[in-house]
Design an enzyme around this catalytic site. Structure first.
Site, mmCIF file in Angstrom:
data_model
loop_
_atom_site.group_PDB
_atom_site.id
_atom_site.type_symbol
_atom_site.label_atom_id
_atom_site.label_comp_id
_atom_site.label_asym_id
_atom_site.label_seq_id
_atom_site.Cartn_x
_atom_site.Cartn_y
_atom_site.Cartn_z
ATOM 1 N N LYS A 95 0.795 -1.223 0.000
ATOM 2 C CA LYS A 95 0.000 0.000 0.000
ATOM 3 C C LYS A 95 0.830 1.277 0.000
ATOM 4 C CE LYS A 95 -4.053 -2.260 1.983
ATOM 5 N NZ LYS A 95 -3.487 -3.628 1.859
ATOM 6 N N LYS A 131 -1.986 -0.403 10.648
ATOM 7 C CA LYS A 131 -2.052 -1.645 9.878
ATOM 8 C C LYS A 131 -0.767 -1.831 9.086
ATOM 9 C CE LYS A 131 -4.760 0.611 6.188
ATOM 10 N NZ LYS A 131 -6.052 0.547 5.457
ATOM 11 N N GLN A 169 -3.055 5.991 9.910
ATOM 12 C CA GLN A 169 -4.029 6.863 9.251
ATOM 13 C C GLN A 169 -5.040 7.378 10.272
ATOM 14 O OE1 GLN A 169 -5.537 3.834 6.535
ATOM 15 N NE2 GLN A 169 -4.564 4.856 4.802
ATOM 16 N N PRO A 170 -5.587 8.571 10.063
ATOM 17 C CA PRO A 170 -6.682 9.003 10.941
ATOM 18 C C PRO A 170 -7.906 8.133 10.711
ATOM 19 C CG PRO A 170 -6.454 10.488 9.060
ATOM 20 C CD PRO A 170 -5.274 9.555 9.010
ATOM 21 N N ARG A 216 -24.731 -3.545 0.490
ATOM 22 C CA ARG A 216 -25.941 -3.191 -0.240
ATOM 23 C C ARG A 216 -25.544 -2.395 -1.472
ATOM 24 N NH1 ARG A 216 -24.021 -0.760 4.642
ATOM 25 N NH2 ARG A 216 -24.730 1.407 4.813
ATOM 26 N N ARG A 245 -11.158 -2.324 -8.302
ATOM 27 C CA ARG A 245 -12.115 -1.865 -7.298
ATOM 28 C C ARG A 245 -11.499 -0.692 -6.560
ATOM 29 N NH1 ARG A 245 -13.202 -5.669 -2.540
ATOM 30 N NH2 ARG A 245 -12.344 -4.028 -1.212
ATOM 31 N N GLU A 260 -8.462 2.612 -0.534
ATOM 32 C CA GLU A 260 -7.582 1.635 -1.162
ATOM 33 C C GLU A 260 -7.961 1.490 -2.628
ATOM 34 O OE1 GLU A 260 -7.147 -2.135 0.715
ATOM 35 O OE2 GLU A 260 -6.896 -1.304 2.723
ATOM 36 N N GLU A 262 -7.891 -1.555 -5.250
ATOM 37 C CA GLU A 262 -7.768 -3.013 -5.232
ATOM 38 C C GLU A 262 -7.675 -3.549 -6.661
ATOM 39 O OE1 GLU A 262 -7.505 -4.881 -2.624
ATOM 40 O OE2 GLU A 262 -8.418 -3.878 -0.909
#
Length: 296
Positions: A95, A131, A169-170, A216, A245, A260, A262
């Site tokens: 990332k 992360k 990250q915040p 959804r 994505r 992100e 993807e």
């Protein structure tokens, strides 16, 4: 294309068990006369050179063996068409690519990368997320309150001890409105979904959490579509992308930002896109046919 043309859908042991998109994709390919099979990317007995094309789908265990996975992608691309390409795989599986998006003027969640051995600086106020820069499905990820900075520092130390670069990250205050995921097939927008936040409890690393809660359908705004297209325009080899994505959330000022991008093994939420497996199969069919003709 004849039935002797083979297309492999690359997956993993986890993907073989949980990839809800794969059965429909395989069925759609077979309906087009393609010899479509699913194979774990690390299956040493599978002959990738016997395929006209290999489509990376649910290789969800790669974060634990990224160097091996990158070597596999290079080897497969040397003998078959690989979607998405090995260069994209290398770029997108760490990332730190968010730096490239930022450099191209694409709004992203503000991110500090801390490599092992570098000084650890955590936010002094507000909630934040820790992360590893190589992860999938929120693996090794947690959010923390400012009162949990010592706990977060321990999380960073644990990730550094495993050799990982850490992202800080915040935690966006508007994330409760849901994350948006915009899916593109062959460079064209296909469909979008919204899902509830994943990091529901501060201070908890839960690698068994549901990665996409309460999915959804979502109709993206013009601003969301523009942001997604700007992010894709910054991708190396973007003309070759079979699928993509773009995950989007809203900053505190109300503007959309990329969470992100993807491009390797994302769930494409095909059940939420009209004829999604069919349209993806058409693209794979077309590309595999071209690869087969080129190799004839």
């Amino acid at each position: 294309m004849t039935v002797t043309t083979r297309v492999a859908v690359a997956t993993s042991a986890m993907g073989l068990d949980r990839d809800s998109d794969m059965p429909a994709l395989l069925a759609a390919l077979r309906a087009r006369g393609v010899d479509a099979v699913a194979a774990a990317w690390d299956d040493e007995d599978f002959d990738w050179s016997g395929c006209a094309a290999v489509v990376i789908r649910s290789t969800w265990d790669y974060p634990l063996r990224r160097p091996e996975f990158l070597a596999w992608a290079d080897a497969v691309q040397a003998v078959a068409r690989l979607d998405n390409p090995a260069g994209v795989v290398r770029w997108n599986t760490d990332k730190v690519y968010l730096r490239d998006l930022t450099a191209r003027g694409v709004p992203v969640v503000p991110t500090r990368f801390i490599a092992p051995g570098e000084a650890v600086v955590l936010p002094g106020d507000g909630q934040f997320v820790v992360k590893p820069s190589v992860s999938a499905g929120a693996y090794g990820t947690a959010r923390y309150t400012e009162q949990q900075r010592d706990l977060a520092a321990g999380h960073v130390a644990s990730l550094h001890g495993a050799g990982a670069t850490v992202m800080v990250q915040p935690y966006l205050s508007r994330i409760d409105e849901g994350e948006r995921a915009l899916v593109f097939l062959g460079g064209a927008f296909s469909h979008a979904v919204r899902k509830d936040p994943v990091l529901t409890e501060p201070g908890v690393v839960d690698d068994d959490r549901v990665p996409h809660p309460n999915l959804r359908p979502h109709r993206p705004s013009a601003a969301e579509l523009a942001l997604a297209r700007a992010a894709l325009a910054a991708v190396p080899e973007r003309q070759e992308l079979l699928y993509a994505r773009v995950d989007i959330a809203y900053a505190d000022d109300g503007s959309p930002v990329v969470m992100e991008l993807e491009l390797v093994e994302p769930n494409l939420f095909m059940e939420h896109g009209a004829d999604g497996p069919v349209r993806l199969a058409d693209l794979v069919h077309e590309r595999a046919a071209a690869a087969a003709r080129a190799g004839a």
